[in-house]
Motif scaffolding. Structure first.
Motif, PDB file in Angstrom:
ATOM      1  N   THR A 136     -64.574  30.735  14.605  1.00  0.00           N
ATOM      2  CA  THR A 136     -63.122  30.555  14.694  1.00  0.00           C
ATOM      3  C   THR A 136     -62.397  31.774  14.160  1.00  0.00           C
ATOM      4  OG1 THR A 136     -63.383  28.150  14.440  1.00  0.00           O
ATOM      5  CG2 THR A 136     -61.198  29.082  14.006  1.00  0.00           C
ATOM      6  N   ARG A 172     -62.671  34.581  16.585  1.00  0.00           N
ATOM      7  CA  ARG A 172     -61.846  34.330  17.768  1.00  0.00           C
ATOM      8  C   ARG A 172     -60.371  34.586  17.491  1.00  0.00           C
ATOM      9  NH1 ARG A 172     -61.512  28.716  21.408  1.00  0.00           N
ATOM     10  NH2 ARG A 172     -59.304  28.946  21.930  1.00  0.00           N
ATOM     11  N   GLU A 176     -57.819  37.461  19.037  1.00  0.00           N
ATOM     12  CA  GLU A 176     -56.587  37.085  19.739  1.00  0.00           C
ATOM     13  C   GLU A 176     -55.340  37.680  19.089  1.00  0.00           C
ATOM     14  OE1 GLU A 176     -56.884  32.842  19.675  1.00  0.00           O
ATOM     15  OE2 GLU A 176     -58.276  32.763  21.386  1.00  0.00           O
ATOM     16  N   VAL A 181     -66.551  28.865  20.502  1.00  0.00           N
ATOM     17  CA  VAL A 181     -66.718  30.204  19.923  1.00  0.00           C
ATOM     18  C   VAL A 181     -67.962  30.892  20.476  1.00  0.00           C
ATOM     19  CG1 VAL A 181     -65.493  29.563  17.815  1.00  0.00           C
ATOM     20  CG2 VAL A 181     -67.979  29.296  17.904  1.00  0.00           C
ATOM     21  N   PHE A 188     -68.241  34.573  20.670  1.00  0.00           N
ATOM     22  CA  PHE A 188     -68.281  35.279  19.393  1.00  0.00           C
ATOM     23  C   PHE A 188     -69.552  34.950  18.602  1.00  0.00           C
ATOM     24  CE2 PHE A 188     -63.947  34.453  20.747  1.00  0.00           C
ATOM     25  CZ  PHE A 188     -63.451  35.744  20.787  1.00  0.00           C
TER      26      PHE A 188
END
Length: 266
Positions: free
Chosen positions: A17, A20, A24, A196, A199
């Motif tokens: 998370t 990610r 972003e 995720v 990633f």
């Protein structure tokens, strides 16, 4: 902001998370309550040496994930419930209001929109993890942080996976399904399933940064076992992260966006 009990906890439950959201364009911050000095490690690493080592590993993990800031609240590691550490400043027994004020100060400085903590049982019942939940909920109230997410696992999927692997050679004894029969969160209570998978390499690198936690104790450690998984299996097993949004009624489909509850710009 992601609040954890010890260094390496951030890698196991929230690393994907964090990777990610930074990809972003969001700012991510990790706060740990303790240095993890009571954790298992190689025999030559104890006390102050282990604390410094684990915090250095945390900073390396955070850098891999793109996090902008790392803070430690300075409490002592409480140890496990069955083997408590004899520490005067143990986080599990810290004054909740005082600890929450420390965390709330950082939340205000960062103007955080989202705080991740743990579920009320601390996942598998670690005293420091339970305290993270209690302190985190109060800190968010004090700071006015609008979204609180309890990082957890889908208990049903976890038990299914453990039943498949628990008898394989080299699987840690801690993977016994009975140990997790009431751990983490029942699927009907979950609100978020965050994808995720893109990633997973960064999550793996964040876990690998915690070298001190791959050894020590007897038998193969959980972290070392997970890092031995082949890439595709690692991505399948650890490619989603699970949350319960504090105060939100669970609904389907599960949310994939940790910012979904925030007001959208008009």
């Amino acid at each position: 902001m992601s609040f954890h009990a010890h260094p390496d906890d951030e890698a196991l439950l929230t690393a994907g998370t964090l990777a990610r959201v930074t990809a972003e364009g969001h700012r991510a911050v990790i706060v740990v309550a303790t240095s993890g000095a009571a954790g298992l490690a190689a025999a030559n690493l104890t006390g102050t040496d282990l604390a410094e080592r684990r915090l250095a590993e945390l900073r390396r993990s955070a850098a891999v994930l793109g996090c902008a800031r790392v803070e430690c609240l300075g409490y002592d590691d409480s140890g496990m419930a069955r083997a408590p550490a004899k520490a005067a400043n143990a986080f599990a027994h810290a004054d909740r209001e005082e600890a929450a004020q420390r965390l709330a100060r950082i939340l205000r400085e960062e103007r955080a929109d989202v705080l991740t903590i743990y579920d009320p049982a601390g996942g598998y019942g670690h005293p420091d993890h339970i305290r993270v939940h209690d302190v985190g909920v109060l800190a968010a109230q004090l700071a006015g942080t609008p979204v609180v997410l309890e990082a957890t696992l889908d208990r049903r999927l976890l038990l299914r996976a453990l039943r498949l692997v628990c008898f394989l050679p080299g699987v840690p004894r801690d993977f016994a399904p009975a140990r997790f029969a009431s751990a983490y969160t029942a699927p009907e209570r979950l609100t978020h399933r965050v994808d995720v998978r893109r990633f997973s390499c960064l999550k793996r690198a964040a876990m690998a940064a915690h070298v001190s936690q791959a050894g020590g104790g007897s038998g193969l450690r959980t972290l070392a076992f997970l890092l031995r998984l082949p890439g595709p299996v690692f991505r399948w097993v650890l490619g989603h992260e699970w949350y319960v949004e504090h105060g939100r009624v669970a609904a389907r489909p599960l949310l994939d966006d940790i910012f979904a509850s925030l007001p959208r710009p008009s």
